[in-house]
Design a protein around this motif. Structure first.
Motif, PDB file in Angstrom:
ATOM      1  N   ASN A  16       0.833  -1.212   0.000  1.00  0.00           N
ATOM      2  CA  ASN A  16       0.000   0.000   0.000  1.00  0.00           C
ATOM      3  C   ASN A  16       0.865   1.259   0.000  1.00  0.00           C
ATOM      4  O   ASN A  16       1.974   1.260   0.503  1.00  0.00           O
ATOM      5  CB  ASN A  16      -0.890   0.022   1.247  1.00  0.00           C
ATOM      6  CG  ASN A  16      -1.811  -1.170   1.331  1.00  0.00           C
ATOM      7  OD1 ASN A  16      -2.517  -1.484   0.391  1.00  0.00           O
ATOM      8  ND2 ASN A  16      -1.794  -1.851   2.462  1.00  0.00           N
ATOM      9  N   GLY A  51      -3.922   2.796  -2.699  1.00  0.00           N
ATOM     10  CA  GLY A  51      -3.303   4.103  -2.517  1.00  0.00           C
ATOM     11  C   GLY A  51      -2.031   4.320  -3.296  1.00  0.00           C
ATOM     12  O   GLY A  51      -0.964   4.395  -2.705  1.00  0.00           O
ATOM     13  N   TYR A  54      -1.740   6.616   0.888  1.00  0.00           N
ATOM     14  CA  TYR A  54      -2.524   5.591   1.578  1.00  0.00           C
ATOM     15  C   TYR A  54      -2.566   5.944   3.055  1.00  0.00           C
ATOM     16  O   TYR A  54      -1.527   6.164   3.675  1.00  0.00           O
ATOM     17  CB  TYR A  54      -1.872   4.221   1.396  1.00  0.00           C
ATOM     18  CG  TYR A  54      -2.473   3.121   2.240  1.00  0.00           C
ATOM     19  CD1 TYR A  54      -3.662   2.511   1.877  1.00  0.00           C
ATOM     20  CD2 TYR A  54      -1.836   2.691   3.396  1.00  0.00           C
ATOM     21  CE1 TYR A  54      -4.210   1.492   2.647  1.00  0.00           C
ATOM     22  CE2 TYR A  54      -2.370   1.669   4.175  1.00  0.00           C
ATOM     23  CZ  TYR A  54      -3.564   1.075   3.790  1.00  0.00           C
ATOM     24  OH  TYR A  54      -4.093   0.076   4.553  1.00  0.00           O
TER      25      TYR A  54
END
Length: 170
Positions: free
Chosen positions: A109, A148, A152
């Motif tokens: 992420n 993301g 994120y």
């Protein structure tokens, strides 16, 4: 940790922070280049911060950093290709006021920047751009395999305020 110029280039770490890992305290980056750094089995390809804050202003460039996962049995790793901020307790403040976060990658992420305040009693305030500016930061060209691409933020008690800047083409 304060960086107003210079270079953090082509560094490698096994667990956290390809170039810099900070346990507690604030990181302020207002100039210089953080480029080509890699964390092999952890978070924060360029910078990893545990229980601290992050401010980016001026004209720094955070680019081509990577947060990888080499051990498939590991969970919770590979977040924040450029920068990763987390806290086990308390609040973290992330201020992306100007500068560039470009071309970073993460295995999980937050290709550009990852903020994780998912633990109980933690929270985050993320501010993008000054209230009175049209320029702000540029977060572009970052890649992640999950969530993301540019930014994120994980946590029920996380607030994001976007005032200026560009988060695009991630």
């Amino acid at each position: 940790f304060t960086m107003s110029g210079g270079n953090l280039l082509d560094n490698y770490a096994g667990v956290e922070g390809g170039a810099v890992h900070l346990e507690g305290g604030e990181v302020t980056v207002s100039g210089g280049n953080i480029n080509g750094n890699v964390v092999l089995n952890g978070n924060g390809g360029g910078i990893s911060i545990n229980s601290g804050g992050f401010t980016m202003s001026g004209d720094p460039l955070i680019s081509a950093n990577s947060a990888l996962i080499q051990d498939a049995n590991q969970t919770g790793l590979g977040t924040g290709g450029g920068v990763y901020i987390t806290s086990a307790t308390g609040e973290v403040a992330v201020n992306l006021l100007s500068g560039s976060i470009t071309g970073n990658s993460s295995a999980k992420n937050g290709g550009g920047i990852g903020v994780d305040v998912s633990k109980e009693n933690t929270s985050a305030i993320v501010t993008v751009g000054y209230n009175d500016s049209e320029k702000g930061p540029v977060v572009t060209g970052n890649i992640t395999l999950q969530q993301g691409g540019g930014l994120y933020v994980n946590g029920a008690r996380a607030n994001i305020e976007v005032n200026a800047g560009k988060i695009k083409d991630n």
